[in-house]
Design a protein around this motif. Structure first.
Motif, mmCIF file in Angstrom:
data_model
loop_
_atom_site.group_PDB
_atom_site.id
_atom_site.type_symbol
_atom_site.label_atom_id
_atom_site.label_comp_id
_atom_site.label_asym_id
_atom_site.label_seq_id
_atom_site.Cartn_x
_atom_site.Cartn_y
_atom_site.Cartn_z
ATOM 1 N N MET A 19 0.946 -1.232 0.077
ATOM 2 C CA MET A 19 -0.129 0.093 -0.054
ATOM 3 C C MET A 19 0.921 1.088 -0.058
ATOM 4 O O MET A 19 0.646 2.247 -0.519
ATOM 5 C CB MET A 19 -0.847 0.110 1.420
ATOM 6 N N ASP A 20 1.933 1.303 0.792
ATOM 7 C CA ASP A 20 2.933 2.362 0.742
ATOM 8 C C ASP A 20 3.565 2.611 -0.692
ATOM 9 O O ASP A 20 3.539 3.746 -1.156
ATOM 10 C CB ASP A 20 4.062 2.114 1.911
ATOM 11 N N ARG A 21 3.872 1.663 -1.228
ATOM 12 C CA ARG A 21 4.363 1.513 -2.425
ATOM 13 C C ARG A 21 3.431 2.225 -3.619
ATOM 14 O O ARG A 21 3.675 3.084 -4.453
ATOM 15 C CB ARG A 21 5.018 0.207 -2.792
ATOM 16 N N SER A 22 2.244 1.605 -3.472
ATOM 17 C CA SER A 22 1.216 1.890 -4.357
ATOM 18 C C SER A 22 1.005 3.827 -4.208
ATOM 19 O O SER A 22 0.832 4.557 -5.074
ATOM 20 C CB SER A 22 -0.021 1.430 -4.033
ATOM 21 N N ALA A 23 0.985 4.139 -2.574
ATOM 22 C CA ALA A 23 0.694 5.468 -2.425
ATOM 23 C C ALA A 23 1.648 6.365 -3.170
ATOM 24 O O ALA A 23 1.623 7.582 -3.512
ATOM 25 C CB ALA A 23 0.611 5.836 -0.972
ATOM 26 N N ALA A 24 2.964 5.948 -2.881
ATOM 27 C CA ALA A 24 4.073 6.763 -3.452
ATOM 28 C C ALA A 24 4.117 6.708 -4.859
ATOM 29 O O ALA A 24 4.365 7.856 -5.418
ATOM 30 C CB ALA A 24 5.583 5.969 -2.959
ATOM 31 N N GLU A 25 3.670 5.735 -5.535
ATOM 32 C CA GLU A 25 3.561 5.654 -6.947
ATOM 33 C C GLU A 25 2.584 6.680 -7.454
ATOM 34 O O GLU A 25 2.822 7.337 -8.329
ATOM 35 C CB GLU A 25 3.550 4.465 -7.482
ATOM 36 N N THR A 26 1.367 6.800 -6.603
ATOM 37 C CA THR A 26 0.266 7.648 -7.023
ATOM 38 C C THR A 26 0.801 9.049 -6.805
ATOM 39 O O THR A 26 0.598 9.805 -7.490
ATOM 40 C CB THR A 26 -0.789 7.319 -6.104
ATOM 41 N N SER A 27 1.595 9.368 -5.568
ATOM 42 C CA SER A 27 2.030 10.573 -5.243
ATOM 43 C C SER A 27 3.160 10.982 -6.299
ATOM 44 O O SER A 27 2.632 12.166 -6.915
ATOM 45 C CB SER A 27 2.811 10.615 -4.057
ATOM 46 N N ASP A 28 3.788 10.251 -6.867
ATOM 47 C CA ASP A 28 4.598 10.800 -7.810
ATOM 48 C C ASP A 28 4.084 10.703 -9.116
ATOM 49 O O ASP A 28 4.337 11.896 -9.959
ATOM 50 C CB ASP A 28 5.708 9.474 -8.246
ATOM 51 N N HIS A 29 2.850 10.114 -9.582
ATOM 52 C CA HIS A 29 2.096 10.450 -10.490
ATOM 53 C C HIS A 29 1.547 11.662 -10.400
ATOM 54 O O HIS A 29 1.349 12.555 -11.514
ATOM 55 C CB HIS A 29 0.916 9.435 -10.712
ATOM 56 N N TYR A 30 0.967 12.267 -9.189
ATOM 57 C CA TYR A 30 0.368 13.652 -9.199
ATOM 58 C C TYR A 30 1.561 14.756 -9.375
ATOM 59 O O TYR A 30 1.174 15.705 -9.790
ATOM 60 C CB TYR A 30 -0.322 13.912 -7.678
ATOM 61 N N GLU A 32 4.278 14.415 -11.247
ATOM 62 C CA GLU A 32 4.351 14.589 -12.645
ATOM 63 C C GLU A 32 3.261 15.408 -13.283
ATOM 64 O O GLU A 32 3.558 16.157 -14.433
ATOM 65 C CB GLU A 32 4.485 13.087 -13.276
ATOM 66 N N ALA A 33 1.950 15.068 -12.906
ATOM 67 C CA ALA A 33 1.019 15.752 -13.465
ATOM 68 C C ALA A 33 0.969 17.447 -13.229
ATOM 69 O O ALA A 33 0.855 18.206 -13.928
ATOM 70 C CB ALA A 33 -0.294 15.197 -13.143
ATOM 71 N N LEU A 34 1.520 17.784 -12.068
ATOM 72 C CA LEU A 34 1.456 19.088 -11.526
ATOM 73 C C LEU A 34 2.630 19.741 -12.437
ATOM 74 O O LEU A 34 2.537 20.994 -12.837
ATOM 75 C CB LEU A 34 1.698 19.285 -10.237
ATOM 76 N N GLN A 35 3.725 19.019 -12.509
ATOM 77 C CA GLN A 35 4.843 19.569 -13.228
ATOM 78 C C GLN A 35 4.579 19.782 -14.806
ATOM 79 O O GLN A 35 4.862 20.821 -15.574
ATOM 80 C CB GLN A 35 6.100 18.717 -13.287
ATOM 81 N N ARG A 36 3.685 18.639 -15.293
ATOM 82 C CA ARG A 36 3.074 18.896 -16.584
ATOM 83 C C ARG A 36 2.443 20.011 -17.079
ATOM 84 O O ARG A 36 2.405 20.554 -18.154
ATOM 85 C CB ARG A 36 2.494 17.349 -17.239
ATOM 86 N N MET A 93 -3.699 22.361 -12.757
ATOM 87 C CA MET A 93 -2.999 22.432 -11.758
ATOM 88 C C MET A 93 -3.793 22.161 -10.239
ATOM 89 O O MET A 93 -3.690 21.425 -9.392
ATOM 90 C CB MET A 93 -1.922 23.249 -11.338
ATOM 91 N N GLU A 94 -4.599 23.319 -10.375
ATOM 92 C CA GLU A 94 -5.569 23.089 -9.288
ATOM 93 C C GLU A 94 -6.647 21.962 -9.418
ATOM 94 O O GLU A 94 -7.067 21.560 -8.391
ATOM 95 C CB GLU A 94 -6.490 24.310 -9.265
ATOM 96 N N GLN A 95 -6.962 21.609 -10.736
ATOM 97 C CA GLN A 95 -7.861 20.244 -10.795
ATOM 98 C C GLN A 95 -7.075 18.947 -10.315
ATOM 99 O O GLN A 95 -7.646 17.977 -9.924
ATOM 100 C CB GLN A 95 -8.115 20.096 -12.551
#
Length: 584
Positions: free
Chosen positions: A11-22, A24-28, A36-38
């Motif tokens: 679960m921690d690994r999944s949360a970290a991966e999800t966090s990194d996904h967000y 990346e989305a914010l940077q994009r 970014m607010e969305q």
């Protein structure tokens, strides 16, 4: 490893991966605040944890858009996570705060950061500089400006102007030149009205090299259309300062730069070129430039004309010096007595009196102060030339002008009048002096009186003495005694008494010599030989006068019994010998 631990790690690994996904989305979506607010709203909706990475990206976006309210909300969330804002973001917060209209609060943030020795990033410095200048924090502003200069950064036009005004007010030469140079390099327009005051300030501080640098910067800016060509005043200040130091080459170079820039050499500038030649004591160059100016109907300044006069005298060119003096008098420039006197003396020595007298008359007519030594020299030359009436006329003019008001200035003329057998004129001049409250010199008085006694003009001698006595000037004792014995030989007791009064007035204490002279005049002292023969003739007063008229008063007694005894040396009862016996 238990099943529960394995599930938690997954679960921690999944949360970290999800966090990194967000992340990346914010940077994009950076630059698109709505997207970014969305992304951030999706995280909140899904319960995804918001870390420093997510919030930091949002904070940067809000600060870049100067959205202070939203930025502060993010800062609050970071505070809840225990994350401190780094100095660069704090400077961004200050800039955003100032943009929102709270400049005072922004400056407080910047003050706090600077007190902690936290510097803004290169990209933040221009905005921070504007804030410091707006808050009149000039020391911090200058520190930032110098840092920007070292990194070849350029402040805003408003910041440049504020720094320039401050530097001129502080009379800071180095800072002023740095700001002007920065403005020109940045392509900012340099205010036309600031160049001349800056140049004058630098010249006044003795910073000639920096003044030249400012002119050069202004010329480059003018060529690029960033300002007008420096005014005549600016060029004139530099040219005259260079001229005063005799830097002829620099003066010519600046004048050439002016013409090369499209300017014209004004009378002010040309006078500066002339002043440089004068200061370098280059007689030929100075007169060459002067003649060029005259050819172009450009008149040298009074200061330059005075310099030309001095330079011409130093070069021994009396004609040119006299010409400059004439011009100064024509245009009404006051001439110092030292300068006019030097020219007149040189003219009298070279060309004689006739060339100098009209100039001297002009000086007096214009009410200018006349050099005393020159005035005395002029009168003496007239006297030596036997132009006595002219000498007297000039003495009267000099006395009226307050130039020659001492008795010693009249001595040579008085003596010359007497030598020319113009005794009445000499006496009249003396009486004129007395009327003007001018005290004759005692030595001059003695010469006049002795001369009249020897010429047997006793009345004139007494008139001279009486006129001088009225202003408290008396002949010396020897002269007065000579006149007393002259009267005594003429048996003029009253005259002897008059001279006795003059002796007392001159400070001589009466003694037996007064009585001897009076006794001789009154006949109390025997004047004839012993009455050995009935036909012995008595020596008349005229015979005594004839035999002793040329004897100096108070002369030593001749030991010979045949000599006529001088009144003061012979015993009172010693009879004088007849003149016929003395001759025989």
């Amino acid at each position: 490893m238990s099943m529960e631990q394995s599930t938690e790690q997954a679960m921690d690994r999944s949360a970290a991966e999800t966090s990194d996904h967000y992340v990346e989305a914010l940077q994009r979506f950076r630059g698109d605040v709505r997207m970014m607010e969305q992304v951030l709203a999706t995280m909140i909706e899904r319960g995804a944890p918001r870390t420093e990475a997510h919030l930091g990206l949002m904070l940067d976006e809000y600060l870049a858009g100067r959205s202070l309210r939203k930025a502060r909300a993010i800062i609050g969330q970071l505070d809840e996570l225990g994350v401190s804002i780094d100095p660069a973001r704090q400077y961004d917060v200050a800039i955003a705060t100032a943009t929102s209209g709270s400049a005072g609060e922004a400056v407080e943030i910047i003050d706090r950061l600077m007190a902690q020795q936290r510097d803004p990033s290169p990209g933040q410095v221009p905005a921070v500089l504007d804030l410091m200048l707006g808050a009149r924090r000039t020391p911090q502003a200058w520190s930032l400006f110098r840092r920007m200069r070292s990194r070849s950064q350029r402040p805003s036009p408003d910041a440049h102007l504020a720094l320039l005004i401050d530097a001129i007010q502080r009379r800071a030469a180095k800072d002023s030149v740095a700001v002007i140079t920065s403005m020109q390099e940045a392509g900012h327009r340099i205010p036309d009205a600031r160049i001349a005051p800056l140049v004058r300030m630098l010249v006044g501080l003795g910073q000639l090299e920096r003044a030249l640098e400012v002119l050069a910067v202004a010329e480059r800016a003018a060529a690029a259309g960033q300002c007008a060509l420096p005014s005549d005043d600016a060029y004139g200040a530099v040219l005259h300062a260079l001229a005063a130091k005799g830097r002829v080459d620099d003066v010519v170079a600046v004048a050439q730069r002016l013409t090369a820039s499209g300017g014209t050499l004004s009378s002010h500038h040309r006078n500066a070129v002339l002043a440089a030649s004068i200061a370098s004591a280059d007689f030929e160059a100075a007169w060459t430039e002067t003649e060029r100016m005259w050819a172009d109907a450009c008149l040298p300044t009074g200061a330059n004309l005075e310099g030309l006069l001095d330079l011409s005298l130093a070069a021994g060119n009396v004609a040119r010096a006299a010409g400059v003096l004439d011009l100064l008098l024509v245009i009404g420039v006051p001439v110092t007595p030292q300068r006019s006197g030097a020219v007149l003396r040189a003219e009298m020595a070279a060309d004689g009196l006739d060339r100098a007298l009209p100039v001297a008359a002009t000086l007096l007519d214009q009410g200018l102060v006349f050099d005393r030594a020159t005035a005395r020299d002029l009168v003496e030359r007239l006297v030596r030339s036997r132009r006595l009436d002219e000498a007297r006329s000039w003495l009267t003019r000099f006395r009226s002008a307050g130039t020659l008001t001492q008795g010693r200035s009249y001595g040579s003329l008085l003596t010359a009048l007497v030598a020319a057998k113009r005794v009445d004129d000499a006496v009249a001049l003396l009486e004129e002096m007395v009327a003007g409250r001018i005290r004759p010199e005692q030595a001059d008085l003695a010469r006049l009186v002795s001369g009249r006694i020897k010429a047997a003009d006793i009345d004139a001698a007494e008139r001279i003495l009486a006129a001088a006595s009225s202003v408290g000037v008396h002949a010396d004792e020897a002269t007065l005694r000579e006149l007393m014995w002259t009267h005594a030989r003429r048996s003029d007791v009253a005259a002897v008494d008059r001279i006795g009064v003059l002796l007392v007035a001159s400070g001589v204490t009466p003694d037996e010599r007064h009585e001897k002279a009076r006794a001789w005049a009154s006949g109390e002292t025997a004047r004839r030989l012993e009455d050995s023969e009935a036909g012995a003739s008595e020596v008349s007063a005229s015979e005594v006068s004839a035999s002793g008229a040329d004897m100096p008063a108070d002369a030593a007694v001749d030991a010979s019994p045949a000599a006529v005894p001088p009144a003061e040396a012979a015993p009172v009862d010693a009879p004088p010998v007849a003149a016929s016996d003395e001759r025989g």
